[in-house]
Write a protein that holds these residues in place. Structure first.
Motif, short mmCIF file in Angstrom:
data_model
loop_
_atom_site.label_atom_id
_atom_site.label_comp_id
_atom_site.label_asym_id
_atom_site.label_seq_id
_atom_site.Cartn_x
_atom_site.Cartn_y
_atom_site.Cartn_z
N THR A 128 -29.24 -54.43 37.73
CA THR A 128 -30.16 -53.51 38.14
C THR A 128 -31.40 -53.20 37.47
N MET A 129 -31.12 -52.92 36.29
CA MET A 129 -32.08 -52.63 35.04
C MET A 129 -32.85 -53.91 34.69
N THR A 173 -15.49 -48.52 28.14
CA THR A 173 -16.53 -48.72 29.01
C THR A 173 -16.44 -47.41 30.07
N ALA A 174 -15.61 -47.06 30.53
CA ALA A 174 -15.25 -46.18 31.40
C ALA A 174 -15.91 -44.93 31.01
N LEU A 175 -15.75 -44.60 29.65
CA LEU A 175 -16.11 -43.21 29.19
C LEU A 175 -17.87 -43.58 28.78
N ASP A 176 -18.08 -44.68 28.48
CA ASP A 176 -19.53 -45.05 28.21
C ASP A 176 -20.47 -45.11 29.65
N LEU A 177 -19.80 -45.11 30.72
CA LEU A 177 -20.41 -45.30 31.96
C LEU A 177 -21.34 -43.86 32.32
N LYS A 178 -20.79 -42.78 31.95
CA LYS A 178 -21.83 -41.55 32.36
C LYS A 178 -23.19 -41.71 31.55
N ASN A 179 -23.08 -42.04 30.18
CA ASN A 179 -24.28 -42.10 29.64
C ASN A 179 -25.17 -43.16 29.80
N LEU A 180 -24.47 -44.37 30.19
CA LEU A 180 -25.27 -45.50 30.50
C LEU A 180 -26.29 -45.02 31.68
N LEU A 181 -25.61 -44.66 32.65
CA LEU A 181 -26.28 -44.09 34.12
C LEU A 181 -27.28 -43.21 33.59
N ILE A 182 -26.92 -42.16 32.89
CA ILE A 182 -28.16 -41.22 32.60
C ILE A 182 -29.39 -41.67 31.98
N VAL A 183 -29.21 -42.64 30.98
CA VAL A 183 -30.21 -43.20 30.32
C VAL A 183 -30.93 -44.10 31.20
N SER A 184 -30.33 -44.93 32.03
CA SER A 184 -30.97 -45.78 32.89
C SER A 184 -31.75 -45.07 33.96
N GLU A 185 -31.28 -44.06 34.72
CA GLU A 185 -32.03 -43.02 35.49
C GLU A 185 -33.30 -42.67 34.88
N ALA A 186 -32.90 -42.18 33.73
CA ALA A 186 -34.13 -41.45 33.10
C ALA A 186 -35.40 -42.59 32.74
N ILE A 187 -34.89 -43.75 32.25
CA ILE A 187 -35.97 -44.60 31.91
C ILE A 187 -36.79 -45.35 33.23
N ALA A 188 -35.88 -45.33 34.47
CA ALA A 188 -36.44 -45.86 35.67
C ALA A 188 -37.27 -44.58 36.10
N ARG A 189 -36.99 -43.42 36.07
CA ARG A 189 -37.64 -42.39 36.81
C ARG A 189 -38.88 -42.11 35.87
N ALA A 190 -39.01 -41.94 34.53
CA ALA A 190 -40.14 -41.98 33.84
C ALA A 190 -41.07 -43.20 34.23
N ALA A 191 -40.67 -44.21 34.20
CA ALA A 191 -41.42 -45.55 34.60
C ALA A 191 -42.26 -45.32 36.00
N GLU A 192 -41.41 -44.88 36.88
CA GLU A 192 -41.98 -44.63 38.11
C GLU A 192 -43.07 -43.62 38.27
#
Length: 250
Positions: A128-129, A173-192
């Motif tokens: 997606t990213m 990886t299961a523990l990392d997912l929450k942070n990966l999703l937060i950072v990805s959403e932040a990047i996408a929303r800021a770019a938008e």
């Protein structure tokens, strides 16, 4: 080293065959909001220094700047963190929060028979990213990315991993997912929100710089309902005494 890596890991002789090259994330331009003097964040007692701090180099972080950045602001952060600790002492540990955190961390083992494999969600997030929030950005693709990330957040709440806690990369990886999703959403929303092109941020639908964006920062924080709040704030004026110092240096 590249020859060795490709030979050993991919079975490709790069002196004879072509190798695939693609962009990847090195660092994030932006970061934690901190006080410029003390380096304390908006969370009392939490200090940050280096490239995780906000705004020193903006969208033009040059190679080598990161070390001087870390040395200068790391010194400030260390001094003020020690001062804060001496004045305030240790914080209070909330036993209920610890139990809740431990329970959330171990939950994937309870779902190992019917939960989704975390690598599948990570792969979907990567695609997606890469496809929608890459080097060239467009409004409709950014909107699609935000929608896809919302779906992945739901999937991430039901991951399951087999095995035990020792050397379990699936669990990590299961523990990392929450942070990966937060950072990805932040990047996408800021770019938008930034409807212009500036520095390393390029919008195909807004290829030019917009003066209205030149004096604003994009601030991202957690809203009261748990959602991600994204807004623009004016960049504060440089204090008069600093303006004088800058003028003298020039």
């Amino acid at each position: 080293s590249m020859y060795h890596q490709f030979t050993q890991l991919a079975g490709i002789d790069i002196t004879q065959e072509t190798m695939e090259v693609g962009p990847t994330t090195h660092y994030i331009m932006g970061g934690i909001r901190v006080d410029p003097e003390t380096q304390m964040s908006t969370v009392p007692g939490l200090f940050a220094a280096g490239e995780c701090g906000t705004g020193l180099h903006g969208a033009n972080r040059l190679g080598g700047n990161s070390l001087s950045d870390l040395l200068v602001f790391g010194k400030r952060a260390g001094e003020h963190a020690a001062q804060y600790a001496a004045q305030n002492g240790g914080g209070q540990v909330n036993a209920d929060q610890i139990e809740e955190t431990v329970s959330d961390a171990l939950a994937p083992f309870e779902r190992q028979s019917n939960g989704e494999w975390p690598y599948a969600i990570q792969e979907s997030l990567t695609e997606t990213m890469q496809d929608l929030v890459g080097i060239v950005r467009r409004q409709e693709e950014l909107e699609r990315a935000i929608g896809e990330i919302d779906k992945l957040k739901v999937r991430a709440r039901a991951v399951g991993v087999p095995g035990n806690r020792e050397y379990n990369s699936g669990w990590h990886t299961a523990l990392d997912l929450k942070n990966l999703l937060i950072v990805s959403e932040a990047i996408a929303r800021a770019a938008e929100l930034r409807k212009e092109s500036r520095g390393a941020h390029f919008r195909e639908d807004y290829p030019q710089k917009d003066a209205a964006h030149a004096t604003v920062n994009i601030v991202i924080q957690k809203a009261g309902d748990g959602s991600m709040e994204v807004r623009q704030e004016p960049v504060p004026e440089i204090p008069a005494e600093l303006q004088q110092i800058i003028k003298e240096m020039q």
